[in-house]
Scaffold this active site. Structure first.
Site, PDB file in Angstrom:
ATOM      1  N   SER A  63       0.863  -1.177   0.000  1.00  0.00           N
ATOM      2  CA  SER A  63       0.000   0.000   0.000  1.00  0.00           C
ATOM      3  C   SER A  63       0.900   1.228   0.000  1.00  0.00           C
ATOM      4  O   SER A  63       1.847   1.308   0.775  1.00  0.00           O
ATOM      5  CB  SER A  63      -0.909   0.000   1.224  1.00  0.00           C
ATOM      6  OG  SER A  63      -1.896   0.990   1.063  1.00  0.00           O
ATOM      7  N   GLU A  64       0.605   2.177  -0.903  1.00  0.00           N
ATOM      8  CA  GLU A  64       1.556   3.262  -1.179  1.00  0.00           C
ATOM      9  C   GLU A  64       1.818   4.186   0.011  1.00  0.00           C
ATOM     10  O   GLU A  64       2.795   4.921   0.022  1.00  0.00           O
ATOM     11  CB  GLU A  64       1.051   4.088  -2.371  1.00  0.00           C
ATOM     12  CG  GLU A  64      -0.215   4.856  -2.054  1.00  0.00           C
ATOM     13  CD  GLU A  64      -1.019   5.200  -3.289  1.00  0.00           C
ATOM     14  OE1 GLU A  64      -0.902   4.486  -4.288  1.00  0.00           O
ATOM     15  OE2 GLU A  64      -1.761   6.187  -3.237  1.00  0.00           O
ATOM     16  N   ASN A  65       0.931   4.161   1.030  1.00  0.00           N
ATOM     17  CA  ASN A  65       1.196   5.000   2.195  1.00  0.00           C
ATOM     18  C   ASN A  65       2.273   4.407   3.093  1.00  0.00           C
ATOM     19  O   ASN A  65       2.672   5.042   4.069  1.00  0.00           O
ATOM     20  CB  ASN A  65      -0.087   5.258   2.986  1.00  0.00           C
ATOM     21  CG  ASN A  65      -0.766   3.981   3.453  1.00  0.00           C
ATOM     22  OD1 ASN A  65      -0.851   3.014   2.713  1.00  0.00           O
ATOM     23  ND2 ASN A  65      -1.209   3.975   4.676  1.00  0.00           N
ATOM     24  N   GLY A  66       2.756   3.198   2.756  1.00  0.00           N
ATOM     25  CA  GLY A  66       3.942   2.711   3.463  1.00  0.00           C
ATOM     26  C   GLY A  66       3.834   1.376   4.166  1.00  0.00           C
ATOM     27  O   GLY A  66       4.331   1.231   5.282  1.00  0.00           O
TER      28      GLY A  66
ATOM     29  N   SER B 233       8.393   3.980  -0.145  1.00  0.00           N
ATOM     30  CA  SER B 233       7.263   3.323  -0.793  1.00  0.00           C
ATOM     31  C   SER B 233       7.287   3.577  -2.302  1.00  0.00           C
ATOM     32  O   SER B 233       7.101   2.663  -3.107  1.00  0.00           O
ATOM     33  CB  SER B 233       5.964   3.849  -0.193  1.00  0.00           C
ATOM     34  OG  SER B 233       4.860   3.257  -0.827  1.00  0.00           O
TER      35      SER B 233
END
Lengths: 218, 230
Positions: A46-49, A88
């Site tokens: 997930s791109e938020n980390g 990320s």
């Protein structure tokens, strides 16, 4: 009959390859996580980390400091890792992600995608979509074949501001599975009971049809 | 050890003035510097340029500053979820610069790392590319993006020490480390302040050199935007 959003996700899940990292966008793509085939092991990024995202939490497991890119509360699985936004996107830009599944408002026959802006109406921003589509080697779009007004979303050319050029490889809709090729949209499979003619009339871009088009196996 | 601890949030925001460029860490409402934003909302500071991945919701996070019309310009990647924002943007009252999320993060990192600009493939062939230099690397077009810095950066961490060393919790890490690097003055608010030496050097997520002030925060609400359960 056209298939449901869940079935679109289920069909895309068949594309998952063993031991790969996968980024799922918001909407139908998120549902793909529910249909990972037996024997296939994937890790969701997930791109938020977070890498190694698990299912939604139980009520007593909710942690406001654990969310996904859609701001939903999540859990992590054994082997998960957490990191900051720059790391990320290093994973994303650096091509360390094996498969990206995204929603779209429009896809063109050359593989351009539009999914971030409707001028004058909706300006929410692109979030991480532009970074994802610019770098991913393997992008599958999950979407309905037509919009709410019944207009085709598979076009000769995108009419909306695009998110990325020549990047979409495959499209799974409620009517069909389609590959994006240098010659146009190649029809691979049709939804059970949906005719090639129906798909043709719902596709504004160039549709290439082989002599036989099997039904999706879902 | 250089002691950066300040006593309260008022001291932490000292020097912030109207017209400044300010970074705020966080993703959605996760990991936002709640105490600092609340303090801003009680101050007479206006015409701010805010750099933050999102713009909060109507009654929380940066939404509080939008409501008081304290923000002149927003630099973000995604600004849904906020009706007040949309209203001010469509009326032309609020300037908005939308930037791909990975580019935004890298612009902050670069700003703090002494890299004035970098090439990225993100946004090539889109509106984002307009007026930007394009170069081909490895057969693929990339666009030149410039670094960002800010007069102040406000970040939120889980644990910290007076030296400014920070540990983040879960996905509340997000933009906080990169923005901490890019602030001329970086203010970190933490849920727990540990005595120096209690954080093992191996476990520091962000070294204190990037933090100029650290303050113990209080009353964290940690609102959830999308509560989802199985």
């Amino acid at each position: 009959m056209a298939i449901s959003k869940e079935q679109i996700a289920q069909r895309i899940a068949k594309e998952l390859k063993n031991n790969t990292y996968v980024n799922l966008g918001i909407g139908i793509p998120t549902l793909v996580a529910n249909f990972v085939p037996k024997g296939i092991n994937v890790e969701f990024q997930s791109e938020n980390g977070v890498l190694g995202m698990g299912p939604f939490p139980k009520e007593n497991e909710i942690d406001p400091d654990m969310i996904n890119a859609g701001k939903q509360t999540i859990t992590t699985l054994p082997g998960a890792a957490i990191f900051d936004s720059t790391l990320s996107f290093a994973m994303i830009r650096g091509k360390h992600i094996g498969l990206t599944v995204l929603g779209a408002m429009e896809v063109s026959q050359s593989g351009d995608i539009a999914n971030w802006k409707i001028p004058g109406k909706m300006v929410k921003g692109m979030g991480g979509a532009m970074d994802l589509v610019a770098s991913a080697d393997n992008i599958i779009v999950a979407m309905m074949h037509t919009n709410k007004k019944g207009k085709s979303k598979l076009l000769k050319k995108c009419s909306l501001p695009i998110t990325g050029v020549k990047c979409v490889k495959k499209i799974v809709t409620n009517l069909a599975v389609i590959d994006v090729t240098p010659r146009g949209f190649l029809l691979l499979e049709r939804a059970p009971g949906v005719s090639v003619e129906e798909i043709k009339s719902a596709t504004q871009g160039k549709l290439i049809v082989k002599s036989q088009t099997p039904e999706m196996n879902i | 050890m250089i002691n950066k601890q300040v006593n309260n949030i008022k001291e932490a925001v000292k020097g912030v003035k109207s017209g400044m460029t300010i970074m705020f860490g966080g993703f959605g409402l996760c990991g936002i510097p709640e105490n600092s934003i609340l303090q801003f909302s009680k101050m007479e500071i206006f015409r701010l340029t805010c750099i933050s991945n999102n713009a909060g919701i109507d009654d929380f996070g940066l939404g509080l500053l939008l409501k008081r019309r304290q923000i002149k310009k927003m630099i973000s990647s995604y600004v849904g979820e906020n009706a007040e924002f949309e209203k001010q943007m469509l009326s032309g009252e609020l300037e908005v610069d939308l930037i791909p999320q990975g580019t935004l993060a890298e612009k902050c990192r670069a700003g703090g790392a002494g890299i004035p600009a970098f090439y990225t493939p993100a946004g090539y062939g889109t509106e984002i590319q307009e007026d930007k230099e394009v170069r081909i690397y490895n057969g693929k077009p990339h666009i030149l993006e410039e670094a960002l810095s800010a007069d102040f950066a406000f970040v939120k961490a889980w644990k910290g020490d007076p030296a400014g060393n920070l540990i983040f919790k879960g996905t509340a890490r997000n933009f906080n480390p990169a923005m901490a690097m890019a602030g001329k003055i970086t203010v970190a608010e933490v849920e727990e302040m540990l005595p120096a030496g209690e954080i093992h050097p191996n476990e520091v997520h962000l070294p204190g050199i990037f933090v100029q002030r650290i303050v113990l925060g209080k009353n964290y609400e940690k609102r959830i935007e999308q509560k989802t359960t199985i």
